[in-house]
Design a protein around this motif. Structure first.
Motif, PDB file in Angstrom:
ATOM      1  N   PRO A   1       0.814  -1.230   0.000  1.00 33.03           N
ATOM      2  CA  PRO A   1       0.000   0.000   0.000  1.00 33.03           C
ATOM      3  C   PRO A   1       0.841   1.271   0.000  1.00 33.03           C
ATOM      4  O   PRO A   1       0.283   2.354  -0.127  1.00 33.03           O
ATOM      5  N   ILE A   2       2.168   1.125   0.111  1.00 33.16           N
ATOM      6  CA  ILE A   2       3.004   2.341   0.182  1.00 33.16           C
ATOM      7  C   ILE A   2       2.847   3.182  -1.082  1.00 33.16           C
ATOM      8  O   ILE A   2       2.647   4.379  -1.020  1.00 33.16           O
ATOM      9  N   ASN A   3       2.893   2.489  -2.239  1.00 33.76           N
ATOM     10  CA  ASN A   3       2.649   3.205  -3.494  1.00 33.76           C
ATOM     11  C   ASN A   3       1.147   3.182  -3.770  1.00 33.76           C
ATOM     12  O   ASN A   3       0.606   2.215  -4.319  1.00 33.76           O
ATOM     13  N   LYS A   4       0.488   4.238  -3.374  1.00 34.80           N
ATOM     14  CA  LYS A   4      -0.985   4.264  -3.376  1.00 34.80           C
ATOM     15  C   LYS A   4      -1.585   4.075  -4.762  1.00 34.80           C
ATOM     16  O   LYS A   4      -2.520   3.303  -4.962  1.00 34.80           O
ATOM     17  N   GLU A   5      -1.007   4.792  -5.716  1.00 37.03           N
ATOM     18  CA  GLU A   5      -1.571   4.762  -7.067  1.00 37.03           C
ATOM     19  C   GLU A   5      -1.469   3.352  -7.662  1.00 37.03           C
ATOM     20  O   GLU A   5      -2.424   2.806  -8.228  1.00 37.03           O
ATOM     21  N   LEU A   6      -0.281   2.765  -7.485  1.00 41.83           N
ATOM     22  CA  LEU A   6      -0.045   1.407  -7.987  1.00 41.83           C
ATOM     23  C   LEU A   6      -0.988   0.415  -7.306  1.00 41.83           C
ATOM     24  O   LEU A   6      -1.561  -0.472  -7.940  1.00 41.83           O
ATOM     25  N   HIS A   7      -1.132   0.587  -5.996  1.00 48.01           N
ATOM     26  CA  HIS A   7      -1.970  -0.302  -5.216  1.00 48.01           C
ATOM     27  C   HIS A   7      -3.416  -0.250  -5.703  1.00 48.01           C
ATOM     28  O   HIS A   7      -4.072  -1.285  -5.858  1.00 48.01           O
ATOM     29  N   SER A   8      -3.892   0.956  -5.997  1.00 45.53           N
ATOM     30  CA  SER A   8      -5.298   1.030  -6.428  1.00 45.53           C
ATOM     31  C   SER A   8      -5.456   0.499  -7.854  1.00 45.53           C
ATOM     32  O   SER A   8      -6.496  -0.041  -8.219  1.00 45.53           O
ATOM     33  N   GLN A   9      -4.385   0.609  -8.632  1.00 47.90           N
ATOM     34  CA  GLN A   9      -4.406  -0.035  -9.964  1.00 47.90           C
ATOM     35  C   GLN A   9      -4.536  -1.558  -9.807  1.00 47.90           C
ATOM     36  O   GLN A   9      -5.319  -2.207 -10.497  1.00 47.90           O
ATOM     37  N   ALA A  10      -3.757  -2.092  -8.869  1.00 46.09           N
ATOM     38  CA  ALA A  10      -3.745  -3.551  -8.666  1.00 46.09           C
ATOM     39  C   ALA A  10      -5.076  -4.062  -8.126  1.00 46.09           C
ATOM     40  O   ALA A  10      -5.480  -5.196  -8.389  1.00 46.09           O
ATOM     41  N   GLU A  11      -5.754  -3.197  -7.384  1.00 47.39           N
ATOM     42  CA  GLU A  11      -7.057  -3.598  -6.822  1.00 47.39           C
ATOM     43  C   GLU A  11      -8.075  -3.935  -7.902  1.00 47.39           C
ATOM     44  O   GLU A  11      -9.014  -4.676  -7.679  1.00 47.39           O
ATOM     45  N   LYS A  12      -7.855  -3.379  -9.085  1.00 46.48           N
ATOM     46  CA  LYS A  12      -8.828  -3.578 -10.164  1.00 46.48           C
ATOM     47  C   LYS A  12      -8.575  -4.871 -10.947  1.00 46.48           C
ATOM     48  O   LYS A  12      -9.406  -5.286 -11.758  1.00 46.48           O
TER      49      LYS A  12
ATOM     50  N   VAL B   1       8.004 -11.013  -6.515  1.00 47.14           N
ATOM     51  CA  VAL B   1       8.420  -9.755  -7.131  1.00 47.14           C
ATOM     52  C   VAL B   1       7.634  -8.628  -6.474  1.00 47.14           C
ATOM     53  O   VAL B   1       6.396  -8.646  -6.459  1.00 47.14           O
ATOM     54  N   SER B   2       8.360  -7.687  -5.911  1.00 48.53           N
ATOM     55  CA  SER B   2       7.731  -6.547  -5.260  1.00 48.53           C
ATOM     56  C   SER B   2       7.535  -5.464  -6.330  1.00 48.53           C
ATOM     57  O   SER B   2       8.488  -4.869  -6.825  1.00 48.53           O
ATOM     58  N   ALA B   3       6.256  -5.237  -6.697  1.00 43.59           N
ATOM     59  CA  ALA B   3       5.967  -4.451  -7.895  1.00 43.59           C
ATOM     60  C   ALA B   3       6.215  -2.963  -7.699  1.00 43.59           C
ATOM     61  O   ALA B   3       5.957  -2.407  -6.631  1.00 43.59           O
ATOM     62  N   ASN B   4       6.750  -2.314  -8.758  1.00 43.75           N
ATOM     63  CA  ASN B   4       6.834  -0.856  -8.740  1.00 43.75           C
ATOM     64  C   ASN B   4       6.208  -0.250 -10.005  1.00 43.75           C
ATOM     65  O   ASN B   4       6.208   0.957 -10.190  1.00 43.75           O
ATOM     66  N   PHE B   5       5.688  -1.116 -10.894  1.00 44.28           N
ATOM     67  CA  PHE B   5       5.056  -0.632 -12.128  1.00 44.28           C
ATOM     68  C   PHE B   5       4.073  -1.682 -12.645  1.00 44.28           C
ATOM     69  O   PHE B   5       4.343  -2.887 -12.585  1.00 44.28           O
ATOM     70  N   LEU B   6       2.928  -1.206 -13.110  1.00 42.82           N
ATOM     71  CA  LEU B   6       1.929  -2.142 -13.648  1.00 42.82           C
ATOM     72  C   LEU B   6       1.257  -1.520 -14.856  1.00 42.82           C
ATOM     73  O   LEU B   6       0.865  -0.349 -14.837  1.00 42.82           O
ATOM     74  N   GLU B   7       1.120  -2.314 -15.910  1.00 40.10           N
ATOM     75  CA  GLU B   7       0.354  -1.860 -17.068  1.00 40.10           C
ATOM     76  C   GLU B   7      -0.620  -2.962 -17.453  1.00 40.10           C
ATOM     77  O   GLU B   7      -0.226  -4.125 -17.566  1.00 40.10           O
ATOM     78  N   VAL B   8      -1.874  -2.585 -17.629  1.00 37.04           N
ATOM     79  CA  VAL B   8      -2.859  -3.580 -18.092  1.00 37.04           C
ATOM     80  C   VAL B   8      -2.820  -3.572 -19.609  1.00 37.04           C
ATOM     81  O   VAL B   8      -3.095  -2.553 -20.241  1.00 37.04           O
TER      82      VAL B   8
END
Ligand code: ASP
Length: 469
Positions: free
Chosen positions: A49-60, A92-99
């Protein structure tokens, strides 16, 4: 650069980029875990949850979405290791996500073996069905078997030759699939029931050792576990005896098992050779199951059945037919001997014909061929062909045999069945990428299908049956 799941273990402490499908998502308190699936396995990705934006992306994220992820490879805490997956000691501890692509919910579960699902539904969505590990493994194993065969036979100086698909009817005993010819209205090609005549012509051509991973087409009524198109390992040899052909097949199949299926045990080597008569008398079948323990999935009982009868009576057609095909050599001295023995007792004439059997299934068959034109002509006549018909149907072969034909023989093995047995699958559809239903329909492509009236016109065809919509 892309890293695959299988290589994660070599990348500890490094940043990697992964591509694949979301196999599953688990939300644990604030942490989100994604199992990412690629062709080599599964990698666990963690979103904190530290990277909020990434975390909310992953929630989807949902199952079967296609994603690209970057992150750091870390050792998992000891209690969190998963020995079932290759990358199980790491995450892998994520720092970037693209759908890359979202996905509808699949119409059936993909994590089960799938055999509990309606098969027609599986066929309609075969591209999803093929995502399940069982089917992926079947296709990979199939490819390995075929590669092994190619290497093995090429090593023995066999040459792989592709023969035509648009061809002329050859008598393997089934109905032909016909293809209308646009340029010659009223004429049709037939799809090959096997490359039989071509491979014999390749012997006349002096190739001596031929093989092919050949597609065969037979328009048969629904009967058990059959497909309208299926794959054979087809081979032919010049100057080889029956025993030499069987020995080669035995060496090849035993080598496949040793290399690719070391867990399997071959019941008996050399593979037993039984005559057709022995097999029928002793086991009541020409494809006996010779396993010692029929419950053992790892036991393989190969056998050859030899000395089949040459002819059988076809009651419906009121004529004698070849048990295998008319190119098979009868065990006679010459044409005169054949005719004399036929007059006495047709069904007593044996042939240099053999079947290859595994665990109660016929997985191949072949014969030594007739190479004397007059003997071949006599067999055609016995089968009820008029001289004019023989010329029309087989003139090319009889003519070819006048230009110096070597004695030859061969065999063809059904690859679908063989691989299904090795993979312990209940039917051949499980080892074919895009199988058809029992009545020959391709539910994914929706074939057969009606065609455009203009296409029919071009082919000079009219559909006459008023029942056809
Ligand atoms: N063409 C035969 C078959 O498909 C095999 C052979 O005689 O080689 O059964």
């Amino acid at each position: 650069m892309r890293t695959l799941s299988q290589d994660i273990k070599k990348q500890e402490g490094k940043e990697v980029e992964l591509f694949g499908w979301v196999n599953s998502r688990r939300d644990h308190g604030k942490l989100i875990f994604i199992d990412l699936r690629d062709r080599t396995g599964i990698t666990q990705i963690v979103f904190s949850p530290i990277n909020k934006e990434l975390h909310s992306q992953a929630e989807k994220l949902h199952s079967e979405w296609v994603i690209r992820v970057r992150g750091m490879v870390k050792k998992r805490p000891p209690r969190m290791e998963n020995p079932k997956i290759t990358s199980g000691r790491y995450e892998v501890s994520a720092n970037f996500l693209e759908v890359l692509a979202e996905a509808k919910n699949p119409p059936f579960a993909l994590e089960t073996n799938g055999l509990e699902i309606n098969e027609e539904l599986r066929m309609k969505y075969r591209y999803l069905d093929l995502r399940r590990p069982r089917l992926q493994k079947n296709l990979r194993t199939r490819a390995k078997v075929i590669k092994f065969i190619r290497d093995f036979l090429s090593e023995k100086e066999f040459i792989e030759v592709e023969t035509p698909i648009l061809s002329k009817s050859t008598p393997e005993g089934a109905r032909d699939y016909l293809v209308p010819c646009r340029l010659e209205p009223g004429k049709f090609y037939a799809l090959p029931q096997s490359p039989q005549q071509y491979k014999q012509l390749l012997m006349v051509a002096g190739l001596e050792h031929y093989f092919q991973i050949a597609r065969c087409f037979r328009d048969e009524d629904t009967r058990g576990d059959r497909q309208p198109e299926f794959t054979q390992l087809d081979l032919e040899m010049s100057f080889a005896s029956q025993e030499e052909i069987l020995n080669l097949v035995e060496e090849l199949y035993a080598a496949i098992i040793k290399k690719l299926f070391p867990e399997k045990k071959i019941s008996k080597k050399p593979f037993p050779r039984l005559t057709y008569k022995e097999a029928r008398e002793k086991y009541g079948s020409d494809k006996p199951d010779l396993r010692q323990n029929k419950n053992d999935p790892d036991e393989l009982a190969f056998a050859f059945i030899v000395d089949f009868p040459m002819f059988e009576w076809k009651e419906q057609e009121k004529r004698w037919d070849a048990v295998h095909h008319p190119f098979t050599l009868p065990q006679v001295k010459d044409k005169k001997d054949l005719l004399a023995r036929f007059k006495k007792n047709p069904s007593a004439i044996l042939a240099y014909q053999y079947d290859f059997v595994l665990n109660g299934y016929e997985i191949g068959g072949g014969s030594i061929r007739i190479y004397k034109p007059e003997l071949l002509q006599a067999v055609f006549e016995i089968m009820g062909n008029k001289p004019k018909e023989i010329k029309e149907k087989f003139g090319h072969l009889l003519e070819a045999f006048k230009y110096g034909v070597p004695p030859h023989g061969g065999i063809a093995g059904g690859l679908d069945r063989f691989i299904a047995i090795l993979q312990n699958e209940p039917n051949i559809r499980e080892v074919i990428a895009f199988p058809k239903t029992g009545d020959g329909r391709d539910l994914l492509m929706e074939a057969p299908a009606q065609v455009n009236p203009s296409q029919l016109k071009e082919l000079h065809l009219k559909i006459s049956d008023h029942k056809i919509k």
